[in-house]
Design a protein around this motif. Structure first.
Motif, PDB file in Angstrom:
ATOM      1  N   LEU A  61       1.191  -1.456   0.006  1.00  0.00           N
ATOM      2  CA  LEU A  61       0.227  -0.033  -0.458  1.00  0.00           C
ATOM      3  C   LEU A  61       1.072   1.483   0.001  1.00  0.00           C
ATOM      4  O   LEU A  61       0.360   2.638  -0.596  1.00  0.00           O
ATOM      5  CB  LEU A  61      -1.281   0.056   1.295  1.00  0.00           C
ATOM      6  N   CYS A  62       2.109   0.819  -0.186  1.00  0.00           N
ATOM      7  CA  CYS A  62       3.259   2.329   0.708  1.00  0.00           C
ATOM      8  C   CYS A  62       3.850   2.683  -1.054  1.00  0.00           C
ATOM      9  O   CYS A  62       3.304   3.374  -0.971  1.00  0.00           O
ATOM     10  CB  CYS A  62       4.221   2.249   1.131  1.00  0.00           C
ATOM     11  N   ASN A  63       4.339   1.183  -1.459  1.00  0.00           N
ATOM     12  CA  ASN A  63       4.405   1.687  -2.484  1.00  0.00           C
ATOM     13  C   ASN A  63       3.391   2.214  -3.590  1.00  0.00           C
ATOM     14  O   ASN A  63       3.466   2.327  -4.613  1.00  0.00           O
ATOM     15  CB  ASN A  63       5.273   0.218  -3.334  1.00  0.00           C
ATOM     16  N   MET A  64       2.154   1.354  -4.143  1.00  0.00           N
ATOM     17  CA  MET A  64       1.057   1.896  -4.142  1.00  0.00           C
ATOM     18  C   MET A  64       0.964   4.096  -4.613  1.00  0.00           C
ATOM     19  O   MET A  64       0.096   3.854  -4.878  1.00  0.00           O
ATOM     20  CB  MET A  64      -0.380   0.867  -4.382  1.00  0.00           C
ATOM     21  N   GLY A  65       1.477   3.680  -3.379  1.00  0.00           N
ATOM     22  CA  GLY A  65       0.855   5.702  -2.904  1.00  0.00           C
ATOM     23  C   GLY A  65      -0.314   5.907  -2.388  1.00  0.00           C
ATOM     24  O   GLY A  65      -0.649   7.023  -2.002  1.00  0.00           O
ATOM     25  N   PHE A  66      -1.105   4.553  -1.445  1.00  0.00           N
ATOM     26  CA  PHE A  66      -2.184   4.717  -0.915  1.00  0.00           C
ATOM     27  C   PHE A  66      -1.712   4.778   0.761  1.00  0.00           C
ATOM     28  O   PHE A  66      -2.504   5.487   1.215  1.00  0.00           O
ATOM     29  CB  PHE A  66      -2.916   3.503  -1.323  1.00  0.00           C
ATOM     30  N   LEU A  67      -0.919   4.846   1.313  1.00  0.00           N
ATOM     31  CA  LEU A  67      -0.515   5.209   2.469  1.00  0.00           C
ATOM     32  C   LEU A  67       1.232   5.825   2.176  1.00  0.00           C
ATOM     33  O   LEU A  67       2.003   5.565   1.612  1.00  0.00           O
ATOM     34  CB  LEU A  67      -0.276   3.413   3.423  1.00  0.00           C
ATOM     35  N   ASP A  68       1.080   6.788   3.599  1.00  0.00           N
ATOM     36  CA  ASP A  68       2.198   7.363   4.187  1.00  0.00           C
ATOM     37  C   ASP A  68       2.587   6.583   4.774  1.00  0.00           C
ATOM     38  O   ASP A  68       2.044   6.232   6.384  1.00  0.00           O
ATOM     39  CB  ASP A  68       2.060   8.469   4.737  1.00  0.00           C
ATOM     40  N   GLU A  69       4.481   6.546   5.105  1.00  0.00           N
ATOM     41  CA  GLU A  69       5.207   6.126   6.071  1.00  0.00           C
ATOM     42  C   GLU A  69       6.049   6.960   6.596  1.00  0.00           C
ATOM     43  O   GLU A  69       6.803   6.745   5.345  1.00  0.00           O
ATOM     44  CB  GLU A  69       5.432   4.559   5.939  1.00  0.00           C
ATOM     45  N   TRP A  70       6.112   7.276   7.595  1.00  0.00           N
ATOM     46  CA  TRP A  70       7.174   8.323   7.986  1.00  0.00           C
ATOM     47  C   TRP A  70       7.984   7.964   9.206  1.00  0.00           C
ATOM     48  O   TRP A  70       7.020   6.743  10.103  1.00  0.00           O
ATOM     49  CB  TRP A  70       6.613   9.149   9.227  1.00  0.00           C
ATOM     50  N   LYS A  71       9.060   7.568   8.504  1.00  0.00           N
ATOM     51  CA  LYS A  71      10.304   7.025   9.960  1.00  0.00           C
ATOM     52  C   LYS A  71      10.712   8.361  11.309  1.00  0.00           C
ATOM     53  O   LYS A  71      11.223   9.026  10.553  1.00  0.00           O
ATOM     54  CB  LYS A  71      11.087   5.867   9.069  1.00  0.00           C
ATOM     55  N   GLU A  72      10.712   8.101  11.823  1.00  0.00           N
ATOM     56  CA  GLU A  72      11.405   8.613  13.111  1.00  0.00           C
ATOM     57  C   GLU A  72      11.978   8.019  13.871  1.00  0.00           C
ATOM     58  O   GLU A  72      11.484   6.808  14.150  1.00  0.00           O
ATOM     59  CB  GLU A  72      10.281   9.188  13.441  1.00  0.00           C
ATOM     60  N   LYS A  73      13.051   8.706  15.028  1.00  0.00           N
ATOM     61  CA  LYS A  73      14.152   8.074  15.216  1.00  0.00           C
ATOM     62  C   LYS A  73      13.233   8.178  16.627  1.00  0.00           C
ATOM     63  O   LYS A  73      12.938   9.694  16.957  1.00  0.00           O
ATOM     64  CB  LYS A  73      15.458   8.561  15.172  1.00  0.00           C
ATOM     65  N   LYS A  74      13.816   7.159  17.229  1.00  0.00           N
ATOM     66  CA  LYS A  74      13.193   7.786  18.758  1.00  0.00           C
ATOM     67  C   LYS A  74      13.846   7.087  19.670  1.00  0.00           C
ATOM     68  O   LYS A  74      13.970   5.628  20.245  1.00  0.00           O
ATOM     69  CB  LYS A  74      11.428   7.130  18.892  1.00  0.00           C
ATOM     70  N   GLY A  75      14.667   8.001  20.457  1.00  0.00           N
ATOM     71  CA  GLY A  75      15.599   7.014  21.130  1.00  0.00           C
ATOM     72  C   GLY A  75      16.809   5.943  20.528  1.00  0.00           C
ATOM     73  O   GLY A  75      16.898   6.525  19.535  1.00  0.00           O
ATOM     74  N   GLY A  76      16.842   5.450  21.495  1.00  0.00           N
ATOM     75  CA  GLY A  76      17.424   4.024  20.340  1.00  0.00           C
ATOM     76  C   GLY A  76      16.811   3.374  19.237  1.00  0.00           C
ATOM     77  O   GLY A  76      17.485   2.142  18.419  1.00  0.00           O
ATOM     78  N   TYR A  77      15.195   3.758  18.906  1.00  0.00           N
ATOM     79  CA  TYR A  77      14.581   2.681  17.346  1.00  0.00           C
ATOM     80  C   TYR A  77      13.837   3.890  16.995  1.00  0.00           C
ATOM     81  O   TYR A  77      13.636   4.916  16.849  1.00  0.00           O
ATOM     82  CB  TYR A  77      14.061   2.145  18.705  1.00  0.00           C
ATOM     83  N   TYR A  78      13.423   3.022  15.606  1.00  0.00           N
ATOM     84  CA  TYR A  78      12.641   3.776  14.685  1.00  0.00           C
ATOM     85  C   TYR A  78      10.899   3.481  15.242  1.00  0.00           C
ATOM     86  O   TYR A  78      10.959   3.023  15.405  1.00  0.00           O
ATOM     87  CB  TYR A  78      13.350   4.013  13.362  1.00  0.00           C
ATOM     88  N   GLN A  79      10.794   4.302  14.700  1.00  0.00           N
ATOM     89  CA  GLN A  79       9.105   4.756  15.078  1.00  0.00           C
ATOM     90  C   GLN A  79       8.322   5.216  13.926  1.00  0.00           C
ATOM     91  O   GLN A  79       9.106   5.593  12.541  1.00  0.00           O
ATOM     92  CB  GLN A  79       8.472   5.349  16.098  1.00  0.00           C
ATOM     93  N   TYR A  80       7.337   3.746  13.113  1.00  0.00           N
ATOM     94  CA  TYR A  80       6.724   4.296  11.541  1.00  0.00           C
ATOM     95  C   TYR A  80       5.575   4.709  11.998  1.00  0.00           C
ATOM     96  O   TYR A  80       4.610   4.352  12.501  1.00  0.00           O
ATOM     97  CB  TYR A  80       7.317   3.202  11.190  1.00  0.00           C
ATOM     98  N   ARG A  81       4.745   5.816  11.373  1.00  0.00           N
ATOM     99  CA  ARG A  81       3.538   6.520  11.323  1.00  0.00           C
ATOM    100  C   ARG A  81       3.252   6.038  10.327  1.00  0.00           C
ATOM    101  O   ARG A  81       3.728   6.334   8.820  1.00  0.00           O
ATOM    102  CB  ARG A  81       4.078   7.645  11.805  1.00  0.00           C
ATOM    103  N   TYR A  82       1.523   5.698  10.456  1.00  0.00           N
ATOM    104  CA  TYR A  82       0.593   5.371   9.299  1.00  0.00           C
ATOM    105  C   TYR A  82      -0.398   6.523   8.339  1.00  0.00           C
ATOM    106  O   TYR A  82      -1.344   7.221   9.939  1.00  0.00           O
ATOM    107  CB  TYR A  82       0.553   3.774   9.068  1.00  0.00           C
ATOM    108  N   THR A  83      -0.688   6.694   7.547  1.00  0.00           N
ATOM    109  CA  THR A  83      -1.439   7.682   7.642  1.00  0.00           C
ATOM    110  C   THR A  83      -2.302   7.162   5.768  1.00  0.00           C
ATOM    111  O   THR A  83      -1.609   7.123   5.366  1.00  0.00           O
ATOM    112  CB  THR A  83      -1.699   9.593   7.579  1.00  0.00           C
ATOM    113  N   LEU A  84      -3.374   8.156   5.965  1.00  0.00           N
ATOM    114  CA  LEU A  84      -4.195   7.458   4.225  1.00  0.00           C
ATOM    115  C   LEU A  84      -3.077   8.646   2.977  1.00  0.00           C
ATOM    116  O   LEU A  84      -3.400  10.503   3.647  1.00  0.00           O
ATOM    117  CB  LEU A  84      -5.537   8.052   4.673  1.00  0.00           C
ATOM    118  N   THR A  85      -2.867   8.840   2.316  1.00  0.00           N
ATOM    119  CA  THR A  85      -2.372   9.726   1.080  1.00  0.00           C
ATOM    120  C   THR A  85      -3.978  10.483   0.349  1.00  0.00           C
ATOM    121  O   THR A  85      -5.236   9.000   0.441  1.00  0.00           O
ATOM    122  CB  THR A  85      -1.571   9.541  -0.084  1.00  0.00           C
TER     123      THR A  85
END
Length: 171
Positions: A61-85
Motif C-alpha cells: 500500500l505504501c509502494n502503491m502510494g495509498f499510505l504514507d509511512e514516516w520513519k522517525e528516530k525515537k531514542g534508540g529505535y525507529y517509530q513508524y507513522r501511517y496515514t492515508l494519502t
C-alpha cells in the motif's frame, strides 16, 4: 485481492493516523477477533500476534502510494507513522468497504498504548483456553513486560467493552 488491501486502508483511515508497526499489527488483529473481516493470518511472535501478510500488504500500500509511512528516530529505535494519502482516499472511494462502526473501535484502540494492546491481543490469541491458563501464559510468555493482575483484569474488561461495541455493528 485488492478488497483485502481496501480493508486495511479503511481501518487506517478510520484511525486517522497509527503510530507504530506493532500497534498497527495489534489493532488489526484485535479488530479481526471482534469479527471484522480481515483475512490476514496471524501467528504468535515476540510481541504477541503478528501477521507477515499484513506487513506485506502495508508495504504494498505504501509502494502503491495509498499510505504514507514516516520513519522517525525515537531514542534508540525507529517509530513508524501511517496515514492515508489522497490516492488512498480516492482508492477507498472507488472500492468501498462495509465495516460498520469500525471507526469507533479503531479510534478507541488507537487511544491505547502499544504495550496494553499487546496484552489484549495476547489474551485474545489464547481465548480458547480457560482464563487461568491464559493468565499463566501471559505471565510466562510476556514475563519481560511485567504485566500485573490488575492490568490483565483491565484487558479483559477492555475486550468485553470492544465486543459490546462490535455487537452493535451487527444490528
Amino acid at each position: 485481492m485488492l478488497k483485502d488491501h481496501a480493508k486495511i486502508i479503511h481501518a487506517i483511515a478510520a484511525s486517522e493516523e497509527i503510530i507504530g508497526r506493532k500497534k498497527l499489527q495489534k489493532m488489526v488483529y484485535i479488530a479481526k477477533k471482534m469479527t471484522f473481516p480481515f483475512q490476514e493470518r496471524f501467528q504468535f511472535h515476540f510481541y504477541g500476534p503478528y501477521s507477515e501478510e499484513l506487513t506485506l500488504r502495508v508495504e504494498e500500500l505504501c509502494n502503491m502510494g495509498f499510505l504514507d509511512e514516516w520513519k522517525e528516530k525515537k531514542g534508540g529505535y525507529y517509530q513508524y507513522r501511517y496515514t492515508l494519502t489522497d490516492n488512498g482516499k480516492e482508492f477507498l472511494s472507488l472500492n468501498p468497504v462495509s465495516m460498520p462502526n469500525i471507526q469507533e473501535i479503531m479510534s478507541d484502540m488507537n487511544n491505547q498504548n502499544a504495550r496494553f494492546l499487546e496484552l489484549v491481543s495476547t489474551i485474545l490469541y489464547f481465548d480458547n483456553l480457560p482464563k487461568e491458563e491464559v493468565i499463566e501464559k501471559v505471565f510466562t510468555l510476556k514475563s519481560k513486560q511485567r504485566y500485573t493482575e490488575e492490568e490483565i483484569d483491565q484487558a479483559y474488561q477492555y475486550i468485553a467493552n470492544l465486543k459490546e461495541k462490535a455487537v452493535k455493528t451487527d444490528c
